[in-house]
Enzyme design. Structure first.
Site, PDB file in Angstrom:
ATOM      1  N   ASP A  77       8.503  15.786  10.282  1.00 19.48           N
ATOM      2  CA  ASP A  77       7.977  14.828   8.736  1.00 19.48           C
ATOM      3  C   ASP A  77       6.502  15.086   8.655  1.00 19.48           C
ATOM      4  O   ASP A  77       6.412  14.678   7.624  1.00 19.48           O
ATOM      5  CB  ASP A  77       8.486  14.260   8.050  1.00 19.48           C
ATOM      6  CG  ASP A  77       8.999  14.006   7.424  1.00 19.48           C
ATOM      7  OD1 ASP A  77       8.772  14.960   6.291  1.00 19.48           O
ATOM      8  OD2 ASP A  77       9.340  12.157   6.910  1.00 19.48           O
ATOM      9  N   ASP A 116       5.104   3.048  -0.704  1.00 16.71           N
ATOM     10  CA  ASP A 116       6.506   2.759  -0.535  1.00 16.71           C
ATOM     11  C   ASP A 116       7.033   4.013  -0.503  1.00 16.71           C
ATOM     12  O   ASP A 116       7.375   4.840  -1.038  1.00 16.71           O
ATOM     13  CB  ASP A 116       7.027   2.513  -1.875  1.00 16.71           C
ATOM     14  CG  ASP A 116       8.611   1.711  -2.084  1.00 16.71           C
ATOM     15  OD1 ASP A 116       9.025   1.482  -1.011  1.00 16.71           O
ATOM     16  OD2 ASP A 116       9.081   1.662  -3.159  1.00 16.71           O
ATOM     17  N   PHE A 142      11.590   4.917   3.884  1.00 14.63           N
ATOM     18  CA  PHE A 142      12.215   4.063   5.197  1.00 14.63           C
ATOM     19  C   PHE A 142      12.631   2.731   4.851  1.00 14.63           C
ATOM     20  O   PHE A 142      12.669   1.315   5.143  1.00 14.63           O
ATOM     21  CB  PHE A 142      12.535   4.725   6.666  1.00 14.63           C
ATOM     22  CG  PHE A 142      12.775   6.082   6.553  1.00 14.63           C
ATOM     23  CD1 PHE A 142      14.296   6.351   6.448  1.00 14.63           C
ATOM     24  CD2 PHE A 142      12.607   7.203   6.702  1.00 14.63           C
ATOM     25  CE1 PHE A 142      14.822   7.123   6.610  1.00 14.63           C
ATOM     26  CE2 PHE A 142      12.589   8.645   7.051  1.00 14.63           C
ATOM     27  CZ  PHE A 142      13.737   8.244   6.533  1.00 14.63           C
ATOM     28  N   LYS A 202       5.129  -2.366   7.703  1.00 12.75           N
ATOM     29  CA  LYS A 202       6.196  -1.708   7.258  1.00 12.75           C
ATOM     30  C   LYS A 202       7.273  -2.225   7.818  1.00 12.75           C
ATOM     31  O   LYS A 202       7.392  -3.189   8.922  1.00 12.75           O
ATOM     32  CB  LYS A 202       6.405   0.034   8.293  1.00 12.75           C
ATOM     33  CG  LYS A 202       7.753   0.739   7.676  1.00 12.75           C
ATOM     34  CD  LYS A 202       6.675   2.229   7.889  1.00 12.75           C
ATOM     35  CE  LYS A 202       8.012   2.591   7.857  1.00 12.75           C
ATOM     36  NZ  LYS A 202       7.698   4.377   8.559  1.00 12.75           N
ATOM     37  N   VAL A 212       0.724  -1.015   0.552  1.00 11.50           N
ATOM     38  CA  VAL A 212      -0.031  -0.267  -0.044  1.00 11.50           C
ATOM     39  C   VAL A 212       0.642   1.473   0.084  1.00 11.50           C
ATOM     40  O   VAL A 212       0.374   2.278  -0.007  1.00 11.50           O
ATOM     41  CB  VAL A 212      -0.964  -0.036   1.306  1.00 11.50           C
ATOM     42  CG1 VAL A 212      -1.790  -1.058   1.194  1.00 11.50           C
ATOM     43  CG2 VAL A 212      -0.769  -0.491   2.460  1.00 11.50           C
TER      44      VAL A 212
HETATM   45  P1  ADP Z   1       8.296   6.277   5.408  1.00  9.08           P
HETATM   46  O1  ADP Z   1       8.947   6.675   6.857  1.00  9.08           O
HETATM   47  O2  ADP Z   1       8.926   4.995   4.467  1.00  9.08           O
HETATM   48  O3  ADP Z   1       8.222   6.921   4.617  1.00  9.08           O
HETATM   49  P2  ADP Z   1       5.560   5.262   6.366  1.00  9.08           P
HETATM   50  O4  ADP Z   1       5.318   4.952   7.482  1.00  9.08           O
HETATM   51  O5  ADP Z   1       5.071   7.291   5.731  1.00  9.08           O
HETATM   52  O6  ADP Z   1       6.730   5.094   5.811  1.00  9.08           O
HETATM   53  O7  ADP Z   1       4.417   5.489   5.010  1.00  9.08           O
HETATM   54  C1  ADP Z   1       4.773   4.732   3.652  1.00  9.08           C
HETATM   55  C2  ADP Z   1       3.376   5.069   3.104  1.00  9.08           C
HETATM   56  O8  ADP Z   1       1.992   3.730   3.449  1.00  9.08           O
HETATM   57  C3  ADP Z   1       1.754   5.917   3.979  1.00  9.08           C
HETATM   58  O9  ADP Z   1       2.658   7.648   3.090  1.00  9.08           O
HETATM   59  C4  ADP Z   1       0.527   5.612   3.863  1.00  9.08           C
HETATM   60  O10 ADP Z   1       0.557   5.630   2.541  1.00  9.08           O
HETATM   61  C5  ADP Z   1       0.747   3.881   3.943  1.00  9.08           C
HETATM   62  N1  ADP Z   1       0.434   3.237   5.400  1.00  9.08           N
HETATM   63  C6  ADP Z   1       2.270   3.589   6.491  1.00  9.08           C
HETATM   64  N2  ADP Z   1       1.486   3.288   7.182  1.00  9.08           N
HETATM   65  C7  ADP Z   1       0.150   2.561   6.931  1.00  9.08           C
HETATM   66  C8  ADP Z   1      -1.012   2.982   8.181  1.00  9.08           C
HETATM   67  N3  ADP Z   1      -1.456   2.357   9.356  1.00  9.08           N
HETATM   68  N4  ADP Z   1      -2.145   2.237   7.358  1.00  9.08           N
HETATM   69  C9  ADP Z   1      -2.250   1.693   6.058  1.00  9.08           C
HETATM   70  N5  ADP Z   1      -1.362   2.514   4.875  1.00  9.08           N
HETATM   71  C10 ADP Z   1      -0.455   3.195   5.497  1.00  9.08           C
END
Ligand code: ADP
Ligand code: MG
Length: 310
Positions: A125, A12, A15, A33, A10
């Site tokens: 962020d 990328d 990190f 994640k 869902v």
């Molecule tokens: P990064 O640190 O790599 O930016 P994120 O935690 O922001 O990672 O997650 C990247 C993307 O994954 C988010 O922008 C969102 O679209 C999706 N995502 C992250 N956490 C969730 C969650 N709990 N439920 C659904 N989608 C999520």
């Protein structure tokens, strides 16, 4: 990880990659994640300050970290699942959001920020991609991870964190505070109205240029500290007058415009705190939304709203 059925990717991010998954035993849908960096010891993982802080954060508007798993040197975070992020929502929805939708989301996000900031954490962020939405509910995600892992070079298309980066960070201040989150929120609120970023800089210098062209070049009166910061790195601000915010965010009400310009004050000390924001006239309308089922949690956390007037 065998306890989960992985369904689909869902997200990328910088990190890690995020997957929708189902807990085989409970049937619960979660977001997992998978971190890109390898972790060679369990100590390294649980000692991540951010892991500890995230596990401690218990607020209806902060995405809940349910579990941390390390398998074959790979680290997995198991979160409660949210439908989509605000960036995706802006992209997919043809018509603009209504002011009351925006107000409802912001009210929740500021409650989360107030909770974090009062506990001495700040996000650093904030951007539409890190705000996750399920129906009317919005939650702050990706909280705190950035700090610990910032040494790994960010690398994805839309990670334009720069667009939401506060001027003191752009000018390499050695100390900054929760006011950076307030700046980011100003930029995000404007974007929710106009569906385009407020300060879409193509480089750090261009970012400052874009800010100057809207707020006007800072001066002794608006941000004396900024002039010192600039001098210390031999940076010269581009010269520009300010424009009326209503020119770039024409659909926002007077209250909303007033709040955005307060949040996007050059001087971090002049920006409101989350608690102050919650008392702003923009929120003095009886239409905010905190789901009743989440107001009192079994964990003992009570909120209606949690930190307003504190
Ligand atoms: P990064 O640190 O790599 O930016 P994120 O935690 O922001 O990672 O997650 C990247 C993307 O994954 C988010 O922008 C969102 O679209 C999706 N995502 C992250 N956490 C969730 C969650 N709990 N439920 C659904 N989608 C999520
Ligand atoms: Mg992210």
């Amino acid at each position: 990880m065998q306890r989960y059925n992985i369904i689909t990717e869902v997200g990328d991010g910088t990190f890690g990659s995020v997957w929708r998954a189902i807990n085989k035993e409970s049937g619960e849908v979660v977001a997992i994640k998978k971190m890109k960096k390898k972790y060679f010891s369990w100590e390294e993982c649980i000692n991540l300050r951010e892991v500890k802080s995230l596990r401690r954060m218990n607020h209806p508007n902060i995405v809940k970290l349910k579990e941390v798993i390390r398998e074959n040197d790979t680290l997995f975070f198991v979160f409660e699942y949210m439908e989509c992020n605000l960036y995706q929502l802006m992209k997919s929805k043809g018509k603009p959001f209504s002011e009351s939708e925006i107000r409802n989301w912001c009210f929740q996000v500021f409650q989360a920020l107030s909770h974090m900031h009062q506990r001495g954490y700040f996000h650093r962020d904030l951007k539409p991609e890190n705000l996750l939405v399920t129906k009317e509910l919005i939650k702050v995600a990706d909280f705190g991870l950035a700090r610990e892992i910032i040494s790994e070079p960010p690398y994805t298309e839309y990670v334009s964190t720069r667009w939401y980066r506060a001027p003191e960070v752009l000018l390499q201040a050695s100390v900054y505070s929760s006011a950076v989150d307030m700046w980011a929120m100003g930029a995000i609120i404007a974007e929710l109205f106009s569906h385009r970023p407020l300060f879409p800089g193509s480089s750090e210098a261009d970012e400052i240029y874009k800010i100057c062209s809207i707020l006007g070049t800072p001066n002794q009166h608006t941000w004396a500290g900024g002039l010192q910061l600039a001098a210390s790195i031999n940076f010269q601000f581009p010269q520009s007058g300010s424009i009326n915010l209503s020119e770039v965010v024409p659909t926002a009400s007077e209250d909303a415009l007033n709040l955005i310009s307060w949040l996007c004050s050059w001087d971090p000390r002049k920006r409101p705190t989350a608690v102050e924001v919650l008392q702003h006239p923009f929120f003095q309308q009886p239409c905010f939304y905190v789901p009743p089922s989440l107001r009192f949690r079994s964990t003992g956390y009570a909120t209606t709203p949690p930190s307003v007037g504190a």
